[in-house]
Enzyme design. Structure first.
Site, PDB file in Angstrom:
ATOM      1  N   GLY A 169       0.693  -1.368   0.037  1.00 26.32           N
ATOM      2  CA  GLY A 169      -0.099   0.247   0.438  1.00 26.32           C
ATOM      3  C   GLY A 169       0.806   1.139   0.074  1.00 26.32           C
ATOM      4  O   GLY A 169       1.469   1.335  -0.221  1.00 26.32           O
ATOM      5  N   GLY A 170      -0.102   2.456   0.753  1.00 24.10           N
ATOM      6  CA  GLY A 170       1.066   3.395   0.952  1.00 24.10           C
ATOM      7  C   GLY A 170       2.022   3.505   1.607  1.00 24.10           C
ATOM      8  O   GLY A 170       3.121   4.356   1.226  1.00 24.10           O
ATOM      9  N   GLY A 403      25.455  12.667 -28.317  1.00 24.63           N
ATOM     10  CA  GLY A 403      25.294  13.392 -26.955  1.00 24.63           C
ATOM     11  C   GLY A 403      25.726  12.752 -26.057  1.00 24.63           C
ATOM     12  O   GLY A 403      25.519  13.637 -24.861  1.00 24.63           O
ATOM     13  N   ALA A 404      25.420  11.608 -25.842  1.00 22.80           N
ATOM     14  CA  ALA A 404      26.418  10.808 -24.793  1.00 22.80           C
ATOM     15  C   ALA A 404      27.370  10.936 -23.944  1.00 22.80           C
ATOM     16  O   ALA A 404      27.917  11.149 -23.650  1.00 22.80           O
ATOM     17  CB  ALA A 404      26.321   9.088 -24.942  1.00 22.80           C
TER      18      ALA A 404
END
Ligand code: HXC
Length: 513
Positions: A169-170, A403-404
């Protein structure tokens, strides 16, 4: 008076599960430990001091007023690891399934507040059925009080979450905000909704282990940074992890005294294969550079095309971010960018200098990557490096394409020292791809196009498939021999020891989450 002391002693004795912890070493067989045993094995011997043993819950619904258990299902206190102060809480599954009541949460919050005021790590040993069902919204509020403190503590003190039982759950969001999560194999699981709800909503049949066990979160989701074979292994791994990390954002890393000796490592000369397209294991480069057996890998099974972890270099604690050529050729993709970005930010929060080892052919192309946001996710890594102010050294071992090249801690985004081996290739792309584009016309018109392509490829490679062009522009500070890399890096980090960078005042940046 004597009566009162005896009463208190009896209460404490029963809270310690009938007989203290002397027996633990004798009885432990490597399986699940009790909450108190976990605290005992986590901390330095006899260093634990408990806070809040007498706390009981305030719930009066569902007959709870008759079920008061000292400590209310969580042991909280402080002690030391490697003689350094830490705060610890351990949920006790034997008390209402370790569920979190209002008072259980208050105990944890008190600990977190103390940790913040005193600048020391918080370690949470989670083993809980979640919100105490009998308490309703009071328990939910208790969780939120913890999440809020997790967030305010982020980047100020290290926070570590061990998952040693259920976490559903949370409740999963507290570990998710902390710096590191470690899960025990086969006895822990984490999920927002369990198998029954999954079956009802999506009609999928899945076990708890498949849905949220340690191996799932280590390899598929990346939710856990580390896994452990059993409870004891988990506690030992936390101790090891802490040995690389400072107490808080204002203190320095815990370094080990080291006397410099002969630091050449000839083993590094034989790692890069002759053929530039042949993979090799970057972990061999790491092992060849860092102090013996000091590499402690994080997120080992997730996004294996990038390696992150801690190590020591001449006793100094450093963070390593490295492309891994044996996995997807070391390409950057969505998951490796997220993994790398998160680690870079941790190192920067806690003054851990970074060593970046580069062999990257670029970003992974394809619809899957584009549709899953390689643009935004790649930007996370770029942003994380760019904003980092800790000492940053890059070593390009082979490819640094496109770009790397920029993203992987290039000089342009603030690296302090950039080294390259003579085998480095720094270019917009590989020689073949580049030649096919820029010499297309010439190749098509040639009598022997294949031969022409080879010629052009060689021409391009001679110009760019080396580190010298970049070095002549000052983007690479020095081309170094593999065997001399360890010595160069030791000296480099020593030179950067007192690095200080001031950034313009702002509330906070807006990293592309
Ligand atoms: C109160 C709980 C409890 C809970 C377990 N117990 N979970 N008591 N609140 N949340 C009690 C059980 O009643 C039982 O008491 C004892 O703990 C042991 O539980 P068992 O079910 O016997 O153990 P086991 O078979 O190992 O199963 C463990 C379990 C299961 C899978 C965790 O107990 C379970 O499903 N619990 C409920 C989980 C849940 O739905 N929690 C709420 C999640 S939502 P006795 O007296 O019989 O020994 C949530 C919201 C958080 O947490 C929101 C934050 C924003």
């Amino acid at each position: 008076m004597d009566n009162k002391i005896e009463l208190l002693q009896n209460k404490i004795k029963s809270a310690y599960l009938g007989g203290g912890i002397d027996r633990i070493e004798k009885q432990h067989k490597g399986g699940k430990l009790t909450a108190r045993e976990r605290v005992h094995f986590l901390l330095d011997p006899d260093s634990f001091e408990e806070i809040g043993l007498m706390v009981t819950h305030r719930c009066t619904d569902f007959g709870m007023e008759n079920q008061q258990i000292l400590g209310d299902g969580v042991i909280t206190g402080y002690g030391t690891i490697h003689s350094r102060l830490v705060y610890v809480f351990a949920q006790d599954f034997t008390v209402f399934g370790g569920s979190l009541s209002e008072t259980h949460a208050e105990k944890i919050c008190k600990l977190m507040d103390l940790a913040m005021k005193n600048g020391a790590p918080v370690i949470g040993l989670n083993d809980s059925g979640g919100a105490r069902i009998q308490e309703g919204v009071s328990s939910l509020g208790g969780y939120a009080d913890i999440f809020y403190r997790n967030t305010l503590s982020s980047g100020v003190i290290p926070q570590i979450s061990a998952i040693m039982g259920p976490c559903a759950g949370g409740a999963v969001y507290s570990p998710a905000i902390t710096d590191f999560t470690i899960m025990v194999e086969n006895s822990s699981y984490m999920f927002v909704t369990g198998p029954n709800v999954v079956k009802t909503v999506t009609n999928e049949t899945v076990t708890s282990e498949e849905l949220g066990g340690a191996s799932t979160h280590a390899s598929k989701s990346g939710v856990t940074h580390l896994t452990a074979h059993n409870d004891l292994d988990c506690l030992n791994r936390i101790r090891t992890l802490l040995s690389y990390i400072p107490q808080n954002c204002e203190s320095k890393t815990p370094n080990i005294e080291y006397l410099l000796k002969e630091e050449f490592r000839p083993v590094l000369d034989n790692i890069i294969p002759e053929n530039a397209n042949q993979p090799y294991d970057m972990k061999e480069v790491i092992q060849g550079i860092v102090d013996d057996e000091s590499f402690f890998e994080i997120h080992e099974q997730y996004a294996e095309n990038i390696i992150v972890g801690f190590a020591r270099l001449a006793g100094r604690s450093i963070g390593i971010i490295a492309n891994q050529p044996i996995s997807l050729a070391g390409v950057l993709d969505v998951n490796s960018s997220k993994k790398g970005g998160r680690f870079v930010r941790f190192c920067d929060c806690f003054n851990i200098p970074m060593l970046v080892l580069v062999d990257v052919p670029g970003f992974l192309p394809g619809t899957d990557q584009e549709w899953n946001g390689i643009i935004t996710n790649g930007a996370k890594l770029l942003y994380a490096f760019s904003e980092a102010t800790v000492p940053r050294i890059t070593l390009i071992t082979r490819k640094a394409y496109g770009g790397a090249y920029d993203v992987m801690n290039s000089k342009h985004i603030g690296a302090d020292l950039n080294f390259a081996w003579p085998t480095a290739e720094i270019a917009v792309m590989g020689a073949k791809g580049a030649s096919e584009i820029i010499f297309r016309k010439e190749i098509v018109e040639a009598a022997d196009p294949a031969q022409k392509l080879l010629e052009k490829e060689k021409e391009y490679a001679d110009t760019f498939a080396n580190p010298y062009k970049a070095a002549s522009r000052g983007f690479i500070d020095e081309v170094i021999l593999p065997n001399d890399s360890r010595r160069k890096l030791i000296k480099g980090f020593a030179m950067l020891e007192n690095k200080k960078v001031d950034r313009p005042k702002r509330k906070h940046g807006n990293i592309p989450l």
